[in-house]
Write an enzyme that holds these catalytic residues in place. Structure first.
Site, PDB file in Angstrom:
ATOM      1  N   HIS A 131       0.835  -1.210   0.000  1.00  0.00           N
ATOM      2  CA  HIS A 131       0.000   0.000   0.000  1.00  0.00           C
ATOM      3  C   HIS A 131       0.865   1.254   0.000  1.00  0.00           C
ATOM      4  O   HIS A 131       0.607   2.202  -0.757  1.00  0.00           O
ATOM      5  CB  HIS A 131      -0.912  -0.004   1.227  1.00  0.00           C
ATOM      6  CG  HIS A 131      -1.685   1.265   1.405  1.00  0.00           C
ATOM      7  ND1 HIS A 131      -2.895   1.497   0.785  1.00  0.00           N
ATOM      8  CD2 HIS A 131      -1.414   2.400   2.108  1.00  0.00           C
ATOM      9  CE1 HIS A 131      -3.339   2.699   1.107  1.00  0.00           C
ATOM     10  NE2 HIS A 131      -2.452   3.267   1.909  1.00  0.00           N
ATOM     11  N   GLU A 132       1.897   1.263   0.839  1.00  0.00           N
ATOM     12  CA  GLU A 132       2.789   2.429   0.882  1.00  0.00           C
ATOM     13  C   GLU A 132       3.546   2.582  -0.434  1.00  0.00           C
ATOM     14  O   GLU A 132       3.809   3.700  -0.877  1.00  0.00           O
ATOM     15  CB  GLU A 132       3.756   2.313   2.053  1.00  0.00           C
ATOM     16  CG  GLU A 132       3.087   2.281   3.423  1.00  0.00           C
ATOM     17  CD  GLU A 132       2.135   3.444   3.648  1.00  0.00           C
ATOM     18  OE1 GLU A 132       2.374   4.541   3.108  1.00  0.00           O
ATOM     19  OE2 GLU A 132       1.132   3.259   4.365  1.00  0.00           O
ATOM     20  N   HIS A 167       1.639   4.600  -2.837  1.00  0.00           N
ATOM     21  CA  HIS A 167       1.830   6.047  -2.731  1.00  0.00           C
ATOM     22  C   HIS A 167       3.088   6.491  -3.473  1.00  0.00           C
ATOM     23  O   HIS A 167       3.113   7.563  -4.085  1.00  0.00           O
ATOM     24  CB  HIS A 167       1.919   6.459  -1.260  1.00  0.00           C
ATOM     25  CG  HIS A 167       0.616   6.387  -0.529  1.00  0.00           C
ATOM     26  ND1 HIS A 167      -0.532   6.966  -1.013  1.00  0.00           N
ATOM     27  CD2 HIS A 167       0.279   5.797   0.645  1.00  0.00           C
ATOM     28  CE1 HIS A 167      -1.528   6.752  -0.158  1.00  0.00           C
ATOM     29  NE2 HIS A 167      -1.056   6.034   0.849  1.00  0.00           N
TER      30      HIS A 167
END
Length: 212
Positions: free
Chosen positions: A81-82, A85
């Site tokens: 998920h990071e 980004h």
């Protein structure tokens, strides 16, 4: 509080499942960054539990103690998920750029809104000051609303990469989806809480009052 409790319980549940590939959150992050052609982001550990974040200003992907060296399905999902980004940053994803631009404005509005409203009340329900205060507080809601597509898109990117990269099996991907869905609910809850606070301020102070 309910959303935070839910994400913690969901993470703990799937943190007990070791990925069949044996890779750690760090391994997954480095693989995803490499496959995405991102070479200027450093993966590093950070203190705390579920304090994972991507810092676009210094190009670091910071993984918490529960993620960095863990080979659990939950840890890999959070790391991915990071990375989502980081991919957003590398591809100039507009909502992310907008959120970054809004941050100082939203912080400014959140800091000054209540003092200005209180001053307006002290000076005989001065509607001009009160309305300025409410408008400043609404900037916090704007930030929360812009955050939603950024977080959902990062999770979507993470699931897509994990599904197609062979990092997780077909049975492990739904587990990650549940972890990321639970995490997304914290942002939905934050936006809802901010909206209700804004509505409360409007109902208490926003109307024109005549006490004579």
């Amino acid at each position: 509080m309910a959303a935070s409790g839910y994400v913690n319980s969901t993470f703990k549940k799937y943190d007990r499942y070791r990925a069949q590939s044996g890779i750690t959150g760090t391994d997954a992050a480095q693989y995803i960054l490499q496959q995405s052609g991102i070479t200027n982001v450093t993966v590093q550990p950070t203190k705390g539990n579920l304090t994972d974040n991507y810092n676009g200003s210094n190009k670091t992907l910071n993984l918490s103690e529960a993620t960095y060296q863990s080979s659990s399905v939950a840890a890999i999902g959070v790391a991915a998920h990071e990375c989502g980004h980081a991919v957003q940053d590398a591809t100039n994803y507009f909502p992310m750029r907008l959120r970054t631009a809004i941050v100082p404005i939203a912080n400014f509005g959140s800091t000054l809104s209540l003092p200005i409203i209180i001053i307006g009340v002290i000076f005989g329900m001065n509607q001009t000051l009160i309305h300025i205060g409410i408008l400043l507080f609404s900037l916090a809601l704007l930030f929360q609303l812009v955050t939603l597509p950024v977080e959902f898109n990062a999770s979507h990117r993470a699931l897509k990469i994990l599904s197609g990269g062979g990092l997780l099996t077909a049975s492990e991907v739904p587990m990650v989806r549940k972890v990321l869905s639970a995490a997304a609910m914290t942002y939905v809850a934050a936006a809802l809480a901010t909206f209700l606070q804004l509505l409360r301020l409007i109902l208490l102070f926003g109307g024109n009052r005549d006490d004579n």
